[in-house]
Design a protein around this motif. Sequence first.
Motif, PDB file in Angstrom:
ATOM      1  N   ARG A 196       0.832  -1.213   0.000  1.00  0.00           N
ATOM      2  CA  ARG A 196       0.000   0.000   0.000  1.00  0.00           C
ATOM      3  C   ARG A 196       0.863   1.257   0.000  1.00  0.00           C
ATOM      4  NH1 ARG A 196      -3.087   0.662   4.570  1.00  0.00           N
ATOM      5  NH2 ARG A 196      -4.240   2.337   3.609  1.00  0.00           N
ATOM      6  N   ASP A 197       1.933   1.226   0.806  1.00  0.00           N
ATOM      7  CA  ASP A 197       2.774   2.440   0.889  1.00  0.00           C
ATOM      8  C   ASP A 197       3.387   2.786  -0.465  1.00  0.00           C
ATOM      9  OD1 ASP A 197       4.152   2.537   4.280  1.00  0.00           O
ATOM     10  OD2 ASP A 197       2.118   2.746   3.501  1.00  0.00           O
ATOM     11  N   THR A 246       0.741   4.390  -2.488  1.00  0.00           N
ATOM     12  CA  THR A 246       0.467   5.752  -1.999  1.00  0.00           C
ATOM     13  C   THR A 246       1.530   6.720  -2.513  1.00  0.00           C
ATOM     14  OG1 THR A 246      -0.581   4.854  -0.008  1.00  0.00           O
ATOM     15  CG2 THR A 246       0.145   7.158   0.080  1.00  0.00           C
ATOM     16  N   LEU A 256      -3.066  12.777   0.816  1.00  0.00           N
ATOM     17  CA  LEU A 256      -2.143  11.666   0.519  1.00  0.00           C
ATOM     18  C   LEU A 256      -1.073  11.544   1.603  1.00  0.00           C
ATOM     19  CD1 LEU A 256      -1.666  12.052  -3.359  1.00  0.00           C
ATOM     20  CD2 LEU A 256      -2.806  10.168  -2.152  1.00  0.00           C
ATOM     21  N   LYS A 295      -1.686   9.687   4.815  1.00  0.00           N
ATOM     22  CA  LYS A 295      -1.746   8.212   4.769  1.00  0.00           C
ATOM     23  C   LYS A 295      -0.385   7.594   5.032  1.00  0.00           C
ATOM     24  CE  LYS A 295      -5.451   7.663   1.341  1.00  0.00           C
ATOM     25  NZ  LYS A 295      -5.699   7.324  -0.067  1.00  0.00           N
ATOM     26  N   SER A 323       5.779  10.176   2.587  1.00  0.00           N
ATOM     27  CA  SER A 323       5.456  11.156   1.526  1.00  0.00           C
ATOM     28  C   SER A 323       6.225  12.454   1.763  1.00  0.00           C
ATOM     29  CB  SER A 323       3.963  11.471   1.540  1.00  0.00           C
ATOM     30  OG  SER A 323       3.209  10.292   1.556  1.00  0.00           O
ATOM     31  N   ARG A 356       0.466  -2.504   4.522  1.00  0.00           N
ATOM     32  CA  ARG A 356       1.421  -1.419   4.213  1.00  0.00           C
ATOM     33  C   ARG A 356       2.825  -1.966   4.072  1.00  0.00           C
ATOM     34  NH1 ARG A 356       1.275   3.633   7.977  1.00  0.00           N
ATOM     35  NH2 ARG A 356       2.900   4.047   6.451  1.00  0.00           N
TER      36      ARG A 356
END
Length: 435
Positions: free
Chosen positions: A48-49, A52, A89, A92, A96, A404
């Motif tokens: 998931r990461d 993202t 974003l 999450k 990031s 994740r």
Amino acid sequence: MDKFVIEGPSTLSGSLTVGGSKNTALPLMAAAVLADGTTTVTNVPDLRDVHTLSKVIRVTGPDVAVRPDEHTIEIDASTVDDPVSPYELVKKMRASFYMLGALVGRCGRARVSLPGGCAWGPRPVDLHIEGMKQLGAEIELDEGYVVAKATGGRLSGGTFRMEPSSVGATVNLLLGAVTARGGSKIENAAMEPDVVAFGEALKKMGAQIDGLGTRTIEIQGVDALTPIEVRNTPDRIEMGTFMILAAMAGEPGEPFEIKNGNHQHLGQAFKDYFRGTGADTKYTDDGAIVTPPETVTPVSIRTETYPGFPTDLQAQWTVMLATAEGEATVTDTIYDDRFKHVPELQRLGINVTVDGNAATVRGGQPIKGAQVMSTDLRASVSLVMAGIVASGRTDVLRIYHLDRGYENLATKLRSAGASIERQQYDEFAEPERTK
Ligand code: EPZ
């Protein structure tokens, strides 16, 4: 929403295969933003990461092609024309925030949302911000966003000593410094293998960096970086997780193989502590062969920055201690309260208590299945490990946390003999009456 349903106890045998590193793939993806052209990263886990961060990069302009079946990502950063990382974003996934260094390094400016807290309390970014200022960025905070501008359109370079040593801040400062006008020095820099592999990739792109893997990293800025193809490292935390699981749930005396790992990335402290559990271990070019003991010897650990014991393995170690005969403590010197898994472990009958930044486990109690809740990535994998050795059924809820950082975990564990199924459930369904 998804949960894991685990029937235990199971005795594991055979082998488990390690995937690509989450914590190296993410900075490698951020590095691609610095170069005009297409950078390809291979051995990228389907997590998931990763998806993202792909979205976070895509909204700034680049084309990002994620190929999960091939574990490959292609990032064409010819165009980076909107250096903004939006809250919806960034909230999450904290990594990031690497876009701060990547966008200022590439465009000379950035508007990046502050990451906010996480399951185990505040995780500040003051070192990232102070460090960028030292490299020549003007920074202000506006409506929950960090607004950065390189004075004169390009970072000047500078010296920054970080306290404490921070993986993320080291990554961000490297992203900013490699295309600065002048030289930079990062003192008390992170030495984690994730950072070293990321720095080596920057050098392959043309960056001039000395001192990777030491506390002092020196950078000479260059005008531009070139896109590359780079293979991501294996995930050292997944490797450590599987070694701990083998020691606590493997068939005693039967060698259990951990494949596709790089044991150098575990750090000497982990290897020394792990030897103390009585799990005979042979390290190989492909990973490690662990021979589980009849009973795990309880070993207390303290987390430290690399090459110390990784904080990302302390929850897993805590569960292993529950299968040992005796008492031991797990002290986390990196995070104050990364113990959200403890109340869930108590629901399984595990005798564990927390005092400050230390958890004390009194092993040997029967571990019995129950419904438990994931709170963060490494906490959730510790609940799965507990479910494998617990008698009866364990439901691990909210496994989006687990997705994740662990690709295809249920499939991998079933191949080693665990009884674990992914099931959907409605978190808000009215419970049935029991009579
Ligand atoms: C990285 O997070 C990892 N994440 C984490 O793994 C890991 O737990 C952590 O490093 C420590 O090893 C990724 O690599 C994507 P830090 P990061 O900055 O960079 C303090 C997982 O499970 N600090 O090294 O956020 C901070 O509060 C994740 O895969 C400041 O005070 O960690 C902590 O106490 C969870 N100010 C210490 O430094 C700052 O500006 C180390 O944090 C930054 C950090």
